[in-house]
Design an enzyme around this catalytic site. Structure first.
Site, short mmCIF file in Angstrom:
data_model
loop_
_atom_site.label_atom_id
_atom_site.label_comp_id
_atom_site.label_asym_id
_atom_site.label_seq_id
_atom_site.Cartn_x
_atom_site.Cartn_y
_atom_site.Cartn_z
N HIS A 186 51.36 24.40 63.64
CA HIS A 186 49.89 24.10 63.44
C HIS A 186 49.55 25.53 63.17
O HIS A 186 48.69 25.60 62.18
CB HIS A 186 49.14 23.76 64.70
N CYS A 204 59.51 19.72 66.27
CA CYS A 204 59.75 21.00 65.71
C CYS A 204 58.63 21.60 65.04
O CYS A 204 57.77 21.06 64.76
CB CYS A 204 60.93 21.15 64.90
N ARG A 222 53.63 9.00 61.39
CA ARG A 222 52.57 9.27 62.07
C ARG A 222 51.59 8.68 61.47
O ARG A 222 51.22 8.49 60.11
CB ARG A 222 52.30 10.70 61.99
N ALA A 275 57.50 19.80 61.93
CA ALA A 275 56.83 18.72 62.46
C ALA A 275 55.25 19.04 62.54
O ALA A 275 54.53 18.15 62.27
CB ALA A 275 57.48 17.85 63.56
FE1 CFM Z 1 46.15 17.84 68.63
FE2 CFM Z 1 47.11 16.43 70.03
FE3 CFM Z 1 48.43 17.55 67.87
FE4 CFM Z 1 46.88 15.69 67.63
FE5 CFM Z 1 48.98 13.78 67.35
FE6 CFM Z 1 49.36 14.49 69.84
FE7 CFM Z 1 50.65 15.56 67.78
MO1 CFM Z 1 51.14 13.32 68.58
S1 CFM Z 1 45.68 15.75 69.11
S2 CFM Z 1 47.15 17.64 66.66
S3 CFM Z 1 46.77 13.80 66.20
S4 CFM Z 1 47.74 18.36 70.00
S5 CFM Z 1 49.20 12.60 68.87
S6 CFM Z 1 48.08 15.13 71.76
S7 CFM Z 1 51.46 15.26 69.57
S8 CFM Z 1 50.50 14.35 66.40
S9 CFM Z 1 50.49 17.72 67.23
#
Ligand code: CFM
Length: 546
Positions: free
Chosen positions: A199, A66, A100, A69
């Protein structure tokens, strides 16, 4: 049934596999999913061929997380000296508590709150009467206990539904304390279609409240920021080791093993190196507009990719001293990598792998599998956008839907006093002439073989179907997929948390990865497993009085 599941890749062309994945869906669902499954034809289109970053169809068990997250867990989670206070029911906080594997080093000051779980623990009465007072109390309590330099407040779904004004509460507390920066994130889980929206919400606030707060110039030469590296399994530590050896100064990592002050002085760096394009490319753009810092895409997953990225950084600075040191470091590190590959590749060559991970790793990890001479037969992201699949040239042609428009885009202008071009026009032209690419990312599709399947937002049903049809030697995804795949007799590697392994970045990390993959694809253990229903497809039961 048993024979159909044993059919090998050779008998199934990509078009047949795609049709088989869609076969059982109702027509409307099938039509929607068809747009998110692409047979790669290595076209370099300007308009996206694959649909991505759209809502998951209700009822489908997605691999996604989500928005909360993405904000609290992914971007802000690894900042060690900022108290992360979650405003919401305890579950949202508990399940984000060190799950994580973003590692940290408490550093000389020892200020580290990552091992704590801060929550307002909302109850029913807070939902009914409002939770603002409780939030103010919790901020006060965290301040009294720890006197941190900064407190970040995160909204969970109910907070948005009842309309608590977390920004005003945070602002008032910041004014009250005077020596603690308090700010909030409206990152309710439902805010976007995936963690990708989180993000963006996180990074906007980091840019607004943290970047540029400290103008003090840090010591060191060849100053860069590493954007989109989150120190999972200690990846960031290995990259730091290599930077130090090369004489490159990393002012700030966004946000692996990061501190408040690193963000605050990140605008003093001379180059932004972007690892995870998905989670942070817009921050690189904003920093370029506001402070004049150019950006390049790098990748430290894979030994060759690491060498290439180091050379790219050295070429940007263009000084012989750095270029020579980087070459020396590569020459020192590579023999061990090559020796490991020579030993392992005879056992991994031509094995097949599928990867369905996040928004950048399905691409980055292909480098490591290429080094092992393994074939990536299908890959995709959970929440990548069209540019992560097909390259940044499709950016102008991505249709924005209402969900994307919901996420704030900051209007950024050049800073009146602090904007400073890092290179003169002449220097930029010379780099351009030498074929140096700023702001370029070609995406996953460009690196995948022709005829492979690229699938966005793969779900539980399709994952199992894909494994049944194509029988890969290895499947890579996350914890939610792990056991269902292993039950199909196929080894499964988590590429989010790395299971308990890592680091996999840089030179030493690559060696760790080769060894781990060798162990997984050459172990027969999962193939010996038979689930009870595979032995007795007919379930039988009896009443206990019988
Ligand atoms: Fe970038 Fe990723 Fe992500 Fe990531 Fe991660 Fe991920 Fe993620 Mo899991 S590199 S920041 S450190 S998009 S492994 S492939 S899914 S936490 S949001």
């Amino acid at each position: 049934m048993a024979t159909a599941t044993k059919k090998k890749l050779v008998q199934w062309g990509p078009a047949e596999v795609k049709a088989a994945l869609l076969e059982k869906y109702p027509p409307k669902v099938g039509r929607k999913r068809a747009k998110q499954i692409m047979i790669n034809e290595a076209l370099q289109n300007d308009t996206p061929e694959l649909t991505a970053n759209v809502r998951t169809i209700p009822g489908i068990i997605t691999m996604r997380g989500c928005t909360y997250a993405g904000c609290k867990g992914v971007i802000m989670g690894p900042t060690r000296d900022i108290v992360n206070l979650v405003h919401g029911p305890i579950g949202c906080s508990f399940y984000a508590w060190l799950t994580r594997r973003n590692q940290t080093d408490p550093g000389p000051d020892g200020e580290n709150y990552m091992n704590y779980c801060f929550s307002t623990d909302m109850q029913e009465q807070d939902i009914i009467f409002g939770g603002e007072k409780k939030l103010a109390q919790a901020i006060q309590e965290a301040y009294d206990l720890f006197h941190p330099k900064s407190i970040a407040v995160f909204a969970t779904c109910p907070v948005g539904l009842i309309g608590d004004d977390i920004h005003t509460v945070s602002k008032n507390m910041k004014e009250k304390f005077g020596d603690c920066n308090v700010y909030a994130f409206s990152c309710e889980g439902y805010k976007g279609v995936s963690q990708s929206a989180g993000h963006h919400i996180a990074n906007n606030q980091v840019f607004r409240h943290l970047v540029g707060q400290n103008d003090e110039v840090k010591p060191g030469k060849y100053k860069i920021n590493l954007l989109g590296e989150y120190n999972i399994g200690g990846d960031g530590f290995e990259i730091d080791r290599i930077f130090k050896k090369c004489g490159i100064t990393c002012i700030s990592t966004f946000s692996g093993n990061s501190t408040y002050d690193q963000f605050a002085s990140s605008h003093t760096a001379d180059l932004n190196a972007v690892m995870c394009h998905r989670s942070i490319n817009y921050v690189a753009d904003m920093m370029e507009t506001k402070y004049g810092i150019p950006w390049v895409k790098v990748n430290f997953i894979g030994a060759k990719a690491t060498a290439k990225s180091l050379r790219k950084i050295a070429e940007y600075f263009g000084e012989k001293e750095l270029i020579d040191t980087v070459e020396k470091v590569i020459a020192e590190e590579m023999p061990e990598v090559e020796a490991a590959l020579a030993e392992i590749t005879p056992r991994t060559e031509n094995k097949t792998v599928m990867m369905f991970v996040g928004g950048s790793r399905a691409h980055h990890y292909k480098e490591l599998f290429d080094e092992l001479k393994m074939k990536t037969i299908s890959a995709g992201y959970e929440f990548g956008h069209e540019d992560d699949y097909e390259g940044r040239q499709v950016l102008p042609n991505i249709k924005l839907d209402a969900d994307s428009r919901n996420i704030e885009e900051l209007e950024v202008e050049a800073d009146e006093t602090r904007f400073k071009p890092r290179k003169s026009d002449k220097e930029m032209k010379a780099l351009d002439k030498a074929g140096y690419k700023f702001k370029q990312y070609d995406g996953l599709a460009a690196d995948m073989d022709k005829g492979t399947l690229i699938i966005d937002d793969l779900n539980q049903y399709e994952a199992e179907k894909l494994v049944e049809l194509m029988k890969p030697d290895l499947f890579c995804a996350g914890i939610k997929e792990k056991y269902s795949i292993q039950k199909l007799g196929v080894p499964m590697k988590q590429l989010h948390s790395y299971d308990s392994g890592g680091p996999y970045a840089g030179f030493q990390g690559a060696i760790n990865f080769y060894k781990e993959i060798d162990r997984l694809v050459n172990s027969k253990v999962w193939g010996f497993m038979k689930a009870p229903w595979q032995k007795n497809p007919q379930l039988s039961g009896s009443f206990n009085w019988e």
